[in-house]
Scaffold this motif. Structure first.
Motif, PDB file in Angstrom:
ATOM      1  N   THR A 130       1.057 -30.502  31.664  1.00  0.00           N
ATOM      2  CA  THR A 130       1.083 -29.848  30.165  1.00  0.00           C
ATOM      3  C   THR A 130       2.590 -29.407  29.429  1.00  0.00           C
ATOM      4  O   THR A 130       2.480 -28.948  28.450  1.00  0.00           O
ATOM      5  CB  THR A 130      -0.120 -28.539  30.446  1.00  0.00           C
ATOM      6  N   HIS A 131       3.717 -29.324  30.630  1.00  0.00           N
ATOM      7  CA  HIS A 131       4.670 -28.520  29.939  1.00  0.00           C
ATOM      8  C   HIS A 131       5.940 -30.182  30.278  1.00  0.00           C
ATOM      9  O   HIS A 131       5.784 -30.116  31.433  1.00  0.00           O
ATOM     10  CB  HIS A 131       4.876 -27.578  30.591  1.00  0.00           C
ATOM     11  N   THR A 132       6.740 -29.738  29.380  1.00  0.00           N
ATOM     12  CA  THR A 132       8.170 -30.325  29.926  1.00  0.00           C
ATOM     13  C   THR A 132       9.291 -29.620  30.574  1.00  0.00           C
ATOM     14  O   THR A 132       8.830 -28.644  30.993  1.00  0.00           O
ATOM     15  CB  THR A 132       8.993 -31.004  28.455  1.00  0.00           C
ATOM     16  N   PRO A 133       8.640 -30.883  31.779  1.00  0.00           N
ATOM     17  CA  PRO A 133      10.436 -30.030  32.769  1.00  0.00           C
ATOM     18  C   PRO A 133      11.275 -29.357  32.439  1.00  0.00           C
ATOM     19  O   PRO A 133      11.851 -28.440  33.146  1.00  0.00           O
ATOM     20  CB  PRO A 133      10.253 -31.196  33.622  1.00  0.00           C
ATOM     21  N   SER A 134      11.935 -29.745  30.772  1.00  0.00           N
ATOM     22  CA  SER A 134      13.391 -29.301  30.933  1.00  0.00           C
ATOM     23  C   SER A 134      13.469 -28.107  29.826  1.00  0.00           C
ATOM     24  O   SER A 134      13.880 -27.109  30.079  1.00  0.00           O
ATOM     25  CB  SER A 134      14.214 -30.554  30.086  1.00  0.00           C
ATOM     26  N   ARG A 135      12.807 -27.664  29.197  1.00  0.00           N
ATOM     27  CA  ARG A 135      12.458 -26.275  28.145  1.00  0.00           C
ATOM     28  C   ARG A 135      11.270 -26.367  28.272  1.00  0.00           C
ATOM     29  O   ARG A 135      11.094 -25.341  27.565  1.00  0.00           O
ATOM     30  CB  ARG A 135      12.535 -27.188  26.830  1.00  0.00           C
ATOM     31  N   ASP A 136      10.409 -26.288  29.833  1.00  0.00           N
ATOM     32  CA  ASP A 136       9.149 -25.719  29.173  1.00  0.00           C
ATOM     33  C   ASP A 136       8.279 -25.116  28.382  1.00  0.00           C
ATOM     34  O   ASP A 136       7.886 -24.275  27.811  1.00  0.00           O
ATOM     35  CB  ASP A 136       8.932 -24.738  30.282  1.00  0.00           C
ATOM     36  N   LEU A 137       8.375 -26.508  26.882  1.00  0.00           N
ATOM     37  CA  LEU A 137       7.597 -26.520  26.015  1.00  0.00           C
ATOM     38  C   LEU A 137       6.277 -27.189  26.034  1.00  0.00           C
ATOM     39  O   LEU A 137       6.185 -28.231  27.390  1.00  0.00           O
ATOM     40  CB  LEU A 137       8.183 -27.527  25.456  1.00  0.00           C
ATOM     41  N   ARG A 138       4.905 -26.662  26.020  1.00  0.00           N
ATOM     42  CA  ARG A 138       4.043 -27.032  26.057  1.00  0.00           C
ATOM     43  C   ARG A 138       3.910 -28.901  25.025  1.00  0.00           C
ATOM     44  O   ARG A 138       4.122 -28.585  24.415  1.00  0.00           O
ATOM     45  CB  ARG A 138       2.937 -26.107  25.531  1.00  0.00           C
ATOM     46  N   ARG A 139       2.742 -29.654  25.972  1.00  0.00           N
ATOM     47  CA  ARG A 139       3.296 -31.271  25.183  1.00  0.00           C
ATOM     48  C   ARG A 139       2.669 -31.572  24.351  1.00  0.00           C
ATOM     49  O   ARG A 139       1.136 -30.459  24.615  1.00  0.00           O
ATOM     50  CB  ARG A 139       3.344 -31.710  27.058  1.00  0.00           C
ATOM     51  N   THR A 140       2.317 -32.328  24.239  1.00  0.00           N
ATOM     52  CA  THR A 140       0.518 -32.657  23.120  1.00  0.00           C
ATOM     53  C   THR A 140      -0.209 -33.564  24.246  1.00  0.00           C
ATOM     54  O   THR A 140       0.205 -33.879  25.426  1.00  0.00           O
ATOM     55  CB  THR A 140       1.233 -33.717  22.117  1.00  0.00           C
ATOM     56  N   ARG A 141      -1.507 -33.624  23.870  1.00  0.00           N
ATOM     57  CA  ARG A 141      -2.417 -34.035  24.118  1.00  0.00           C
ATOM     58  C   ARG A 141      -2.274 -35.612  24.876  1.00  0.00           C
ATOM     59  O   ARG A 141      -2.443 -36.066  26.277  1.00  0.00           O
ATOM     60  CB  ARG A 141      -4.065 -34.182  23.894  1.00  0.00           C
ATOM     61  N   ALA A 142      -1.286 -36.446  24.124  1.00  0.00           N
ATOM     62  CA  ALA A 142      -0.946 -37.635  24.830  1.00  0.00           C
ATOM     63  C   ALA A 142       0.148 -37.456  25.626  1.00  0.00           C
ATOM     64  O   ALA A 142      -0.257 -38.440  26.570  1.00  0.00           O
ATOM     65  CB  ALA A 142      -0.344 -38.346  23.343  1.00  0.00           C
ATOM     66  N   GLU A 143       0.587 -36.852  25.508  1.00  0.00           N
ATOM     67  CA  GLU A 143       2.599 -36.955  26.025  1.00  0.00           C
ATOM     68  C   GLU A 143       1.187 -35.643  27.934  1.00  0.00           C
ATOM     69  O   GLU A 143       2.046 -36.552  29.217  1.00  0.00           O
ATOM     70  CB  GLU A 143       2.956 -35.708  25.664  1.00  0.00           C
ATOM     71  N   THR A 144       0.759 -34.970  27.769  1.00  0.00           N
ATOM     72  CA  THR A 144      -0.041 -34.586  29.245  1.00  0.00           C
ATOM     73  C   THR A 144      -0.838 -36.104  29.475  1.00  0.00           C
ATOM     74  O   THR A 144      -0.486 -36.267  30.906  1.00  0.00           O
ATOM     75  CB  THR A 144      -0.286 -33.766  28.481  1.00  0.00           C
ATOM     76  N   GLU A 145      -1.966 -36.641  28.834  1.00  0.00           N
ATOM     77  CA  GLU A 145      -2.263 -37.895  29.802  1.00  0.00           C
ATOM     78  C   GLU A 145      -1.197 -38.724  30.320  1.00  0.00           C
ATOM     79  O   GLU A 145      -1.423 -39.544  30.926  1.00  0.00           O
ATOM     80  CB  GLU A 145      -2.982 -38.595  28.177  1.00  0.00           C
ATOM     81  N   LYS A 146      -0.350 -38.905  28.933  1.00  0.00           N
ATOM     82  CA  LYS A 146       0.787 -39.910  29.453  1.00  0.00           C
ATOM     83  C   LYS A 146       1.527 -39.792  31.288  1.00  0.00           C
ATOM     84  O   LYS A 146       1.718 -40.727  31.560  1.00  0.00           O
ATOM     85  CB  LYS A 146       1.661 -40.418  28.992  1.00  0.00           C
ATOM     86  N   ALA A 147       1.533 -38.374  30.922  1.00  0.00           N
ATOM     87  CA  ALA A 147       2.702 -38.159  32.456  1.00  0.00           C
ATOM     88  C   ALA A 147       1.917 -37.860  33.392  1.00  0.00           C
ATOM     89  O   ALA A 147       2.094 -38.053  34.882  1.00  0.00           O
ATOM     90  CB  ALA A 147       3.128 -36.611  32.058  1.00  0.00           C
ATOM     91  N   TYR A 148       0.054 -37.428  33.084  1.00  0.00           N
ATOM     92  CA  TYR A 148      -0.639 -37.359  34.343  1.00  0.00           C
ATOM     93  C   TYR A 148      -0.923 -39.246  34.797  1.00  0.00           C
ATOM     94  O   TYR A 148      -1.044 -38.980  36.129  1.00  0.00           O
ATOM     95  CB  TYR A 148      -1.986 -37.256  33.744  1.00  0.00           C
ATOM     96  N   GLU A 149      -1.137 -39.985  34.254  1.00  0.00           N
ATOM     97  CA  GLU A 149      -1.308 -41.205  34.019  1.00  0.00           C
ATOM     98  C   GLU A 149      -0.062 -41.848  35.573  1.00  0.00           C
ATOM     99  O   GLU A 149       0.153 -42.499  35.978  1.00  0.00           O
ATOM    100  CB  GLU A 149      -1.721 -42.353  33.071  1.00  0.00           C
ATOM    101  N   GLN A 150       1.276 -41.453  34.490  1.00  0.00           N
ATOM    102  CA  GLN A 150       2.597 -41.840  35.665  1.00  0.00           C
ATOM    103  C   GLN A 150       2.451 -41.459  36.498  1.00  0.00           C
ATOM    104  O   GLN A 150       2.725 -42.371  37.653  1.00  0.00           O
ATOM    105  CB  GLN A 150       3.959 -41.427  35.209  1.00  0.00           C
ATOM    106  N   ALA A 151       2.176 -40.631  36.911  1.00  0.00           N
ATOM    107  CA  ALA A 151       1.942 -39.082  38.327  1.00  0.00           C
ATOM    108  C   ALA A 151       0.677 -40.458  39.231  1.00  0.00           C
ATOM    109  O   ALA A 151       1.201 -40.357  40.495  1.00  0.00           O
ATOM    110  CB  ALA A 151       1.644 -38.440  38.515  1.00  0.00           C
ATOM    111  N   THR A 152      -0.279 -40.688  39.169  1.00  0.00           N
ATOM    112  CA  THR A 152      -1.519 -41.742  38.908  1.00  0.00           C
ATOM    113  C   THR A 152      -1.226 -42.903  39.485  1.00  0.00           C
ATOM    114  O   THR A 152      -1.363 -43.709  41.423  1.00  0.00           O
ATOM    115  CB  THR A 152      -2.856 -41.633  38.592  1.00  0.00           C
ATOM    116  N   ARG A 153      -0.254 -43.510  38.579  1.00  0.00           N
ATOM    117  CA  ARG A 153       0.385 -45.286  39.086  1.00  0.00           C
ATOM    118  C   ARG A 153       1.517 -44.816  40.548  1.00  0.00           C
ATOM    119  O   ARG A 153       1.260 -45.249  41.378  1.00  0.00           O
ATOM    120  CB  ARG A 153       1.382 -45.290  37.906  1.00  0.00           C
TER     121      ARG A 153
END
Length: 156
Positions: free
Chosen positions: A66-89
């Motif tokens: 839900t947050h970016t690692p470098s600047r700790d900013l809240r991700r958009t819903r699409a960015e959150t889903e993309k990060a989650y999908e990457q982890a499951t892959r």
């Protein structure tokens, strides 16, 4: 998480299909797959045994998604889903690696099927050997009855 397959573009479906293909190639006689919100699992039958690998799936609401690692900013819903999908892959690519390596070790005669898959063999009550025996192992270690690292008495 580990760096292994951190940037993989291989889909979960392709990884699952790769596992199934490898199992067929190494002589498995059955295969199943299932998932829920919190876990996914692969089961197969080979060498007269049923084997189960259960994967704990990450919570999509974890801060790492839900947050970016470098600047700790809240991700958009699409960015959150993309990060989650990457982890499951990434998790599924690691499972492909593990299963294929185990099958090859058995095929090459390095280990027996039971030695390599022992922890994942499904017992008649539905638990795996690992789930069944892990409490006993913990008890042995807590009691301090662990043999020396090389199996030799102290001082040798």
């Amino acid at each position: 998480m580990s760096d292994y397959a951190r940037t993989t573009t291989v889909t979960v479906e392709a990884s699952r299909a790769e596992i199934e293909k490898a199992l067929r190639r190494y002589g498995a006689t059955g295969f199943s797959y299932g998932w829920s919100e919190t876990r996914a699992q692969v089961q197969f039958e080979a060498n007269g045994r049923r084997i189960r690998f259960a994967l704990a799936m990450p919570d999509p609401n974890e801060r790492r998604f839900t947050h970016t690692p470098s600047r700790d900013l809240r991700r958009t819903r699409a960015e959150t889903e993309k990060a989650y999908e990457q982890a499951t892959r990434q998790i599924w690519r690691a499972l492909v690696l593990v299963i294929k390596a185990k099958l090859e070790a058995v095929q090459s005669g390095i280990v027996t099927f039971e030695q390599e898959f022992l922890a994942h063999i499904v017992m008649p009550d539905g638990s795996t050997v690992s789930e069944y025996i892990a409490p006993a192992i913990e008890s042995i270690y807590e009691g301090g009855q662990v043999p020396p690292l090389l199996g030799l008495p102290p001082g040798r």
